[in-house]
Write a protein that holds these residues in place. Structure first.
Motif, PDB file in Angstrom:
ATOM      1  N   THR A  84       0.831  -1.210   0.000  1.00 31.16           N
ATOM      2  CA  THR A  84       0.000   0.000   0.000  1.00 31.16           C
ATOM      3  C   THR A  84       0.860   1.253   0.000  1.00 31.16           C
ATOM      4  O   THR A  84       0.576   2.212  -0.729  1.00 31.16           O
ATOM      5  CB  THR A  84      -0.924  -0.010   1.233  1.00 31.16           C
ATOM      6  OG1 THR A  84      -1.665  -1.224   1.242  1.00 31.16           O
ATOM      7  CG2 THR A  84      -1.886   1.154   1.205  1.00 31.16           C
ATOM      8  N   ALA A 119      -3.001  -5.065  -5.831  1.00 30.31           N
ATOM      9  CA  ALA A 119      -4.205  -5.314  -5.027  1.00 30.31           C
ATOM     10  C   ALA A 119      -4.525  -6.802  -4.991  1.00 30.31           C
ATOM     11  O   ALA A 119      -4.898  -7.345  -3.942  1.00 30.31           O
ATOM     12  CB  ALA A 119      -5.372  -4.518  -5.580  1.00 30.31           C
ATOM     13  N   CYS A 122      -2.194  -8.483  -2.638  1.00 27.79           N
ATOM     14  CA  CYS A 122      -2.589  -8.210  -1.251  1.00 27.79           C
ATOM     15  C   CYS A 122      -3.779  -9.072  -0.832  1.00 27.79           C
ATOM     16  O   CYS A 122      -3.804  -9.615   0.282  1.00 27.79           O
ATOM     17  CB  CYS A 122      -2.921  -6.729  -1.081  1.00 27.79           C
ATOM     18  SG  CYS A 122      -1.478  -5.665  -1.171  1.00 27.79           S
TER      19      CYS A 122
END
Length: 136
Positions: A84, A119, A122
């Motif tokens: 992030t 993303a 993650c």
């Protein structure tokens, strides 16, 4: 009566804009951002590969792999937070102010595909490192 065509008058603003375009500034932006750029526009895939294979991207891929192999919940959390932060650095901060002109010239591509891949990494990290519930 003969109709008068004013096409030179209509093209004058476009010609002035083209003459006033900052060509030298854009060239300097590309020279600073991507010194080995060959002149072809950079696609989203090329930009994603460049960001994943950068030192920060390689470090994060390695850290994520270690967290997944060890199945560490805290390691997964740390790597997700680092991904992030890396995405935030890429998209929000531009201390040199050259990312916009370099993107306009075409030597820097859009980071959208990289953001999607990060993303997905993650999400997979969170799903694979979450604690398992025992079946009672």
């Amino acid at each position: 009566m003969r109709k008068i065509d004013f096409w030179p008058v209509r093209l004058a603003p476009l010609a002035l804009f083209a003459a006033a375009a900052p060509g030298q500034a854009l060239a300097q932006a590309c020279e600073a951002q991507r010194p080995d750029w060959d002149g072809t526009p950079v696609s989203a895939l090329d930009e994603a590969l460049a960001l994943l294979l950068s030192p920060g991207g390689l470090f994060l891929l390695a850290a994520t792999a270690v967290a997944l192999v060890v199945r560490s919940q805290w390691g997964g959390l740390v790597t997700v937070l680092l991904w992030t932060g890396f995405i935030t650095l890429i998209t929000m901060f531009d201390p040199t102010g050259l990312r916009g002109p370099a993107a306009a010239e075409g030597c820097v591509g859009p980071p959208t595909l990289f953001i999607g891949v990060a993303a997905a990494i993650c999400v997979v990290t969170v799903l694979l490192t979450m604690p398992r519930q025992s079946g009672d």
